[in-house]
Design a protein around this motif. Structure first.
Motif, PDB file in Angstrom:
ATOM      1  N   LYS A   1       4.858  36.773  -9.944  1.00 42.61           N
ATOM      2  CA  LYS A   1       3.277  37.358 -10.630  1.00 42.61           C
ATOM      3  C   LYS A   1       3.482  38.795 -10.473  1.00 42.61           C
ATOM      4  CE  LYS A   1       0.162  34.674  -8.205  1.00 42.61           C
ATOM      5  NZ  LYS A   1      -1.321  34.627  -7.088  1.00 42.61           N
ATOM      6  N   ALA A   2       4.500  39.354  -9.308  1.00 41.00           N
ATOM      7  CA  ALA A   2       5.467  41.021  -9.878  1.00 41.00           C
ATOM      8  C   ALA A   2       5.560  41.615 -10.760  1.00 41.00           C
ATOM      9  CB  ALA A   2       5.802  41.207  -8.331  1.00 41.00           C
ATOM     10  N   TRP A   3       6.618  40.967 -11.402  1.00 42.36           N
ATOM     11  CA  TRP A   3       7.356  41.046 -12.764  1.00 42.36           C
ATOM     12  C   TRP A   3       6.779  40.038 -13.968  1.00 42.36           C
ATOM     13  CZ3 TRP A   3       8.722  45.113 -10.924  1.00 42.36           C
ATOM     14  CH2 TRP A   3       9.401  45.395  -9.708  1.00 42.36           C
ATOM     15  N   LYS A   4       6.511  40.898 -14.925  1.00 37.28           N
ATOM     16  CA  LYS A   4       6.247  39.708 -16.431  1.00 37.28           C
ATOM     17  C   LYS A   4       7.675  39.338 -16.909  1.00 37.28           C
ATOM     18  CE  LYS A   4       5.848  40.359 -21.122  1.00 37.28           C
ATOM     19  NZ  LYS A   4       5.481  41.701 -22.641  1.00 37.28           N
ATOM     20  N   SER A   5       9.232  40.312 -16.105  1.00 40.26           N
ATOM     21  CA  SER A   5      10.031  39.004 -16.829  1.00 40.26           C
ATOM     22  C   SER A   5      11.434  39.472 -15.995  1.00 40.26           C
ATOM     23  CB  SER A   5      10.430  39.637 -18.463  1.00 40.26           C
ATOM     24  OG  SER A   5      11.266  40.699 -18.463  1.00 40.26           O
ATOM     25  N   ALA A   6      12.270  38.977 -15.416  1.00 41.15           N
ATOM     26  CA  ALA A   6      13.708  39.822 -14.921  1.00 41.15           C
ATOM     27  C   ALA A   6      14.852  38.408 -14.828  1.00 41.15           C
ATOM     28  CB  ALA A   6      12.932  39.347 -12.782  1.00 41.15           C
ATOM     29  N   THR A   7      15.193  39.472 -14.978  1.00 44.31           N
ATOM     30  CA  THR A   7      16.618  38.718 -14.956  1.00 44.31           C
ATOM     31  C   THR A   7      17.697  38.883 -14.465  1.00 44.31           C
ATOM     32  OG1 THR A   7      16.597  39.595 -17.639  1.00 44.31           O
ATOM     33  CG2 THR A   7      19.004  38.942 -16.714  1.00 44.31           C
ATOM     34  N   LEU A   8      18.388  37.472 -13.398  1.00 43.70           N
ATOM     35  CA  LEU A   8      19.578  37.834 -12.292  1.00 43.70           C
ATOM     36  C   LEU A   8      20.389  37.620 -12.532  1.00 43.70           C
ATOM     37  CD1 LEU A   8      15.973  37.550 -11.408  1.00 43.70           C
ATOM     38  CD2 LEU A   8      17.478  36.990  -9.099  1.00 43.70           C
ATOM     39  N   THR A   9      21.186  38.391 -12.097  1.00 48.82           N
ATOM     40  CA  THR A   9      22.876  38.071 -12.852  1.00 48.82           C
ATOM     41  C   THR A   9      23.599  37.600 -11.367  1.00 48.82           C
ATOM     42  OG1 THR A   9      24.051  39.752 -13.093  1.00 48.82           O
ATOM     43  CG2 THR A   9      23.008  38.639 -15.138  1.00 48.82           C
ATOM     44  N   SER A  10      24.545  36.731 -10.983  1.00 47.46           N
ATOM     45  CA  SER A  10      26.051  36.045 -10.143  1.00 47.46           C
ATOM     46  C   SER A  10      27.014  36.800 -10.456  1.00 47.46           C
ATOM     47  CB  SER A  10      25.403  34.616  -9.421  1.00 47.46           C
ATOM     48  OG  SER A  10      26.593  34.450  -8.463  1.00 47.46           O
ATOM     49  N   ASP A  11      27.671  38.068 -10.037  1.00 32.26           N
ATOM     50  CA  ASP A  11      28.561  38.430 -10.843  1.00 32.26           C
ATOM     51  C   ASP A  11      30.248  37.644  -9.554  1.00 32.26           C
ATOM     52  OD1 ASP A  11      27.690  39.696 -12.625  1.00 32.26           O
ATOM     53  OD2 ASP A  11      27.413  41.244 -11.411  1.00 32.26           O
ATOM     54  N   GLU A  12      29.789  37.511  -8.588  1.00 35.29           N
ATOM     55  CA  GLU A  12      30.388  37.742  -7.262  1.00 35.29           C
ATOM     56  C   GLU A  12      30.455  36.505  -6.555  1.00 35.29           C
ATOM     57  OE1 GLU A  12      34.342  39.780  -5.342  1.00 35.29           O
ATOM     58  OE2 GLU A  12      32.039  40.790  -5.417  1.00 35.29           O
ATOM     59  N   ILE A  13      31.318  35.521  -5.767  1.00 38.12           N
ATOM     60  CA  ILE A  13      30.551  34.850  -5.165  1.00 38.12           C
ATOM     61  C   ILE A  13      31.724  35.043  -3.763  1.00 38.12           C
ATOM     62  CG2 ILE A  13      30.181  32.450  -3.534  1.00 38.12           C
ATOM     63  CD1 ILE A  13      28.745  31.974  -6.391  1.00 38.12           C
ATOM     64  N   ILE A  14      31.456  35.605  -2.313  1.00 39.16           N
ATOM     65  CA  ILE A  14      32.555  35.628  -1.964  1.00 39.16           C
ATOM     66  C   ILE A  14      32.254  34.914  -0.293  1.00 39.16           C
ATOM     67  CG2 ILE A  14      33.838  37.564  -0.192  1.00 39.16           C
ATOM     68  CD1 ILE A  14      32.631  39.871  -1.647  1.00 39.16           C
ATOM     69  N   GLU A  15      32.676  33.835  -0.264  1.00 38.53           N
ATOM     70  CA  GLU A  15      33.514  32.852   0.384  1.00 38.53           C
ATOM     71  C   GLU A  15      33.729  33.581   2.372  1.00 38.53           C
ATOM     72  OE1 GLU A  15      33.153  28.825  -0.195  1.00 38.53           O
ATOM     73  OE2 GLU A  15      35.118  29.106  -1.663  1.00 38.53           O
ATOM     74  N   ILE A  16      33.064  33.810   3.122  1.00 38.27           N
ATOM     75  CA  ILE A  16      33.548  34.515   4.182  1.00 38.27           C
ATOM     76  C   ILE A  16      33.587  33.449   5.024  1.00 38.27           C
ATOM     77  CG2 ILE A  16      32.635  35.994   6.351  1.00 38.27           C
ATOM     78  CD1 ILE A  16      32.198  37.692   3.656  1.00 38.27           C
ATOM     79  N   ASP A  17      33.102  32.431   5.412  1.00 39.91           N
ATOM     80  CA  ASP A  17      33.784  31.110   6.226  1.00 39.91           C
ATOM     81  C   ASP A  17      33.021  29.919   5.403  1.00 39.91           C
ATOM     82  OD1 ASP A  17      31.330  30.742   7.010  1.00 39.91           O
ATOM     83  OD2 ASP A  17      32.196  32.591   8.930  1.00 39.91           O
TER      84      ASP A  17
END
Length: 136
Positions: A60-76
């Motif tokens: 509702k807040a945004w007409k459009s939004a682009t979310l990207t995932s660049d890095e996934i760091i596994e802590i454990d």
């Protein structure tokens, strides 16, 4: 972590479901008592209904939004930090938000327990280390 699903794999399935507008189809990967803490708004959403409500508010807040995932760091095996970027446009078409996107996600038994957003990768990594120390 029990079960055969890694935190990275569960996150990937949730990310894909969200990206295709089918998060409801992936709720079986989210703990019924999950918490979603959004630092930008300081809102906390709880459980499946809260996750749904958070997504409705976001759309509702945004007409459009682009979310990207660049890095996934596994802590454990139960903790990951995800970095990326978000660009959002309001309903008039103006870009009003353009910022790094950083989350720490906690898992148990192949289910997402909680997500907290952070303003920086460093802050998320510190929080993840603290969560790991508390779990030990």
């Amino acid at each position: 972590m029990g079960g055969s699903r890694s935190s990275r794999a569960v996150f990937g399935r949730l990310w894909e479901a969200y990206g295709h507008g089918r998060l409801d189809d992936a709720l079986h990967l989210i703990d019924p008592d999950c918490t979603l803490h959004v630092s930008v708004t300081d809102r906390i959403y709880r459980g499946h209904d809260g996750v749904r409500a958070g997504m409705v508010e976001f759309h509702k807040a945004w007409k459009s939004a682009t979310l990207t995932s660049d890095e996934i760091i596994e802590i454990d095996s139960q903790t990951i930090v995800v970095t990326g970027h978000v660009t959002a446009f309001d309903h008039s078409g103006h870009r009003v938000y353009d910022a790094p996107l950083v989350w720490m996600a906690l898992f148990s038994d192949g289910l997402l327990l909680g997500v907290t957003s952070y303003s920086s990768r460093a802050d998320a990594l510190v929080a993840a280390a603290e969560a790991q120390a508390q779990a030990d």
